[in-house]
Scaffold this motif. Structure first.
Motif, PDB file in Angstrom:
ATOM      1  N   THR A  29     -16.155 -41.598 -53.765  1.00 16.87           N
ATOM      2  CA  THR A  29     -15.478 -40.801 -54.978  1.00 16.87           C
ATOM      3  C   THR A  29     -13.946 -41.303 -55.016  1.00 16.87           C
ATOM      4  N   ILE A  32     -14.149 -44.740 -56.382  1.00 15.34           N
ATOM      5  CA  ILE A  32     -13.968 -44.644 -58.081  1.00 15.34           C
ATOM      6  C   ILE A  32     -13.267 -44.257 -58.706  1.00 15.34           C
ATOM      7  N   TRP A  36     -11.542 -48.506 -57.675  1.00 13.55           N
ATOM      8  CA  TRP A  36     -12.042 -49.334 -56.538  1.00 13.55           C
ATOM      9  C   TRP A  36     -10.696 -50.417 -55.939  1.00 13.55           C
TER      10      TRP A  36
END
Length: 69
Positions: A29, A32, A36
């Motif tokens: 999470t 994201i 990244w």
């Protein structure tokens, strides 16, 4: 290893594996949300996945005689 010991070890490994799953989800999470862009978190995630795989192999090895699963 006795059946009781195998059962206790199995439950310990399942608990540890569950905690790792939540840590993996947390790191994914974060990555994201960070697009990244965090090599530190990527490395942490890689280590968590490796440990998860090790625990899975250990769980599978406990049941060599199909006795607890």
């Amino acid at each position: 290893m006795s059946e009781d010991d195998k059962g206790k070890k199995f439950l310990e490994l399942i608990d540890e594996q569950n905690n790792l799953q939540w840590n993996i989800i947390e790191k994914l999470t974060f990555l994201i949300n960070a697009k990244w862009n965090s090599s530190e978190t990527q490395n942490e995630l890689e280590a968590l996945v490796e440990k998860y795989s090790t625990i899975t192999k250990e769980l599978n090895s406990l049941d060599t005689e199909n006795s607890i699963l």
